[in-house]
Scaffold this motif. Sequence first.
Motif, PDB file in Angstrom:
ATOM      1  N   LEU A 123       5.876  10.923   7.587  1.00 38.17           N
ATOM      2  CA  LEU A 123       6.088  11.968   6.585  1.00 38.17           C
ATOM      3  C   LEU A 123       6.377  11.348   5.224  1.00 38.17           C
ATOM      4  O   LEU A 123       5.867  11.800   4.204  1.00 38.17           O
ATOM      5  N   GLU A 124       7.167  10.299   5.221  1.00 43.08           N
ATOM      6  CA  GLU A 124       7.462   9.612   3.957  1.00 43.08           C
ATOM      7  C   GLU A 124       6.163   9.128   3.302  1.00 43.08           C
ATOM      8  O   GLU A 124       5.957   9.323   2.094  1.00 43.08           O
ATOM      9  N   GLN A 125       5.291   8.528   4.075  1.00 44.72           N
ATOM     10  CA  GLN A 125       4.020   8.032   3.532  1.00 44.72           C
ATOM     11  C   GLN A 125       3.157   9.181   3.007  1.00 44.72           C
ATOM     12  O   GLN A 125       2.511   9.036   1.964  1.00 44.72           O
ATOM     13  N   ARG A 126       3.170  10.320   3.708  1.00 43.79           N
ATOM     14  CA  ARG A 126       2.418  11.490   3.215  1.00 43.79           C
ATOM     15  C   ARG A 126       2.971  11.959   1.877  1.00 43.79           C
ATOM     16  O   ARG A 126       2.209  12.333   0.979  1.00 43.79           O
ATOM     17  N   ARG A 127       4.286  11.934   1.728  1.00 44.96           N
ATOM     18  CA  ARG A 127       4.884  12.347   0.447  1.00 44.96           C
ATOM     19  C   ARG A 127       4.537  11.340  -0.654  1.00 44.96           C
ATOM     20  O   ARG A 127       4.293  11.726  -1.797  1.00 44.96           O
ATOM     21  N   HIS A 128       4.503  10.056  -0.320  1.00 46.08           N
ATOM     22  CA  HIS A 128       4.126   9.050  -1.315  1.00 46.08           C
ATOM     23  C   HIS A 128       2.691   9.283  -1.780  1.00 46.08           C
ATOM     24  O   HIS A 128       2.392   9.151  -2.977  1.00 46.08           O
ATOM     25  N   VAL A 129       1.800   9.636  -0.872  1.00 52.01           N
ATOM     26  CA  VAL A 129       0.404   9.927  -1.236  1.00 52.01           C
ATOM     27  C   VAL A 129       0.348  11.223  -2.042  1.00 52.01           C
ATOM     28  O   VAL A 129      -0.350  11.309  -3.056  1.00 52.01           O
ATOM     29  N   GLN A 130       1.084  12.240  -1.591  1.00 48.30           N
ATOM     30  CA  GLN A 130       1.083  13.543  -2.261  1.00 48.30           C
ATOM     31  C   GLN A 130       1.499  13.429  -3.725  1.00 48.30           C
ATOM     32  O   GLN A 130       0.930  14.107  -4.581  1.00 48.30           O
ATOM     33  N   PHE A 131       2.479  12.572  -4.016  1.00 49.74           N
ATOM     34  CA  PHE A 131       3.003  12.443  -5.379  1.00 49.74           C
ATOM     35  C   PHE A 131       2.621  11.106  -6.019  1.00 49.74           C
ATOM     36  O   PHE A 131       3.287  10.639  -6.941  1.00 49.74           O
ATOM     37  N   ALA A 132       1.531  10.513  -5.555  1.00 48.93           N
ATOM     38  CA  ALA A 132       1.100   9.181  -6.022  1.00 48.93           C
ATOM     39  C   ALA A 132       0.890   9.123  -7.535  1.00 48.93           C
ATOM     40  O   ALA A 132       1.163   8.096  -8.159  1.00 48.93           O
ATOM     41  N   ALA A 133       0.455  10.208  -8.138  1.00 47.00           N
ATOM     42  CA  ALA A 133       0.209  10.212  -9.588  1.00 47.00           C
ATOM     43  C   ALA A 133       1.504  10.012 -10.382  1.00 47.00           C
ATOM     44  O   ALA A 133       1.460   9.576 -11.533  1.00 47.00           O
ATOM     45  N   ASP A 134       2.638  10.289  -9.757  1.00 41.36           N
ATOM     46  CA  ASP A 134       3.932  10.179 -10.440  1.00 41.36           C
ATOM     47  C   ASP A 134       4.705   8.922 -10.037  1.00 41.36           C
ATOM     48  O   ASP A 134       5.840   8.727 -10.482  1.00 41.36           O
ATOM     49  N   ARG A 135       4.111   8.086  -9.218  1.00 38.64           N
ATOM     50  CA  ARG A 135       4.816   6.932  -8.653  1.00 38.64           C
ATOM     51  C   ARG A 135       4.875   5.766  -9.638  1.00 38.64           C
ATOM     52  O   ARG A 135       3.906   5.451 -10.309  1.00 38.64           O
TER      53      ARG A 135
END
Length: 178
Positions: A123-135
């Motif tokens: 789930l953490e990795q999915r959230r990192h992908v979901q918000f990748a533009a803001d990382r």
Amino acid sequence: MDDDGCRGPVAADAPVALCEAHLAAAGEWADAQYGVTDALPSPCRLCGSRLGVRYPSGWLCAVCEWRYGDLPDDDIAPPRVDVVYYLRYDDRVKIGTSGNPRQRFGAIWHDELLAFERGGRALEQRRHVQFAADRFPGTEWFRRSDALTAHIAVLAAGVDDPWQLHARWLSEALAARG
């Protein structure tokens, strides 16, 4: 009160057509049958909740159903509940995961715990992908974008304290052990 039914005066605002004595008897019966929700005399030793249900036989925690007064078995290891956490530091948000967030947060400089989401690394990795533009590159830190702020708001809706939610998940996991 007589066996032929209720013959006393019935209050105009009574929920059912019973005299005051019969209405009180029905209320006492319902309290014994279904319990009365009230504040526990002290926090639940398992999950920390203050909300309980009082029965004639004793209290139960309204959150985890632990019998008030029983002591948790210290010989049993606490259950592991993995969570994705959202920590704020200044204008940034860290999205991470831990099975022991209290210990983990001791090692992370932060201003505020914003929310928990039940789940592990996937789930953490999915959230990192979901918000990748803001990382921020190479980190688990993100800019507070509208999308990320909205996601956190959904997770935090109706939750006054994320730690209470975490405590409930722990107590549910312990109760599932049997």
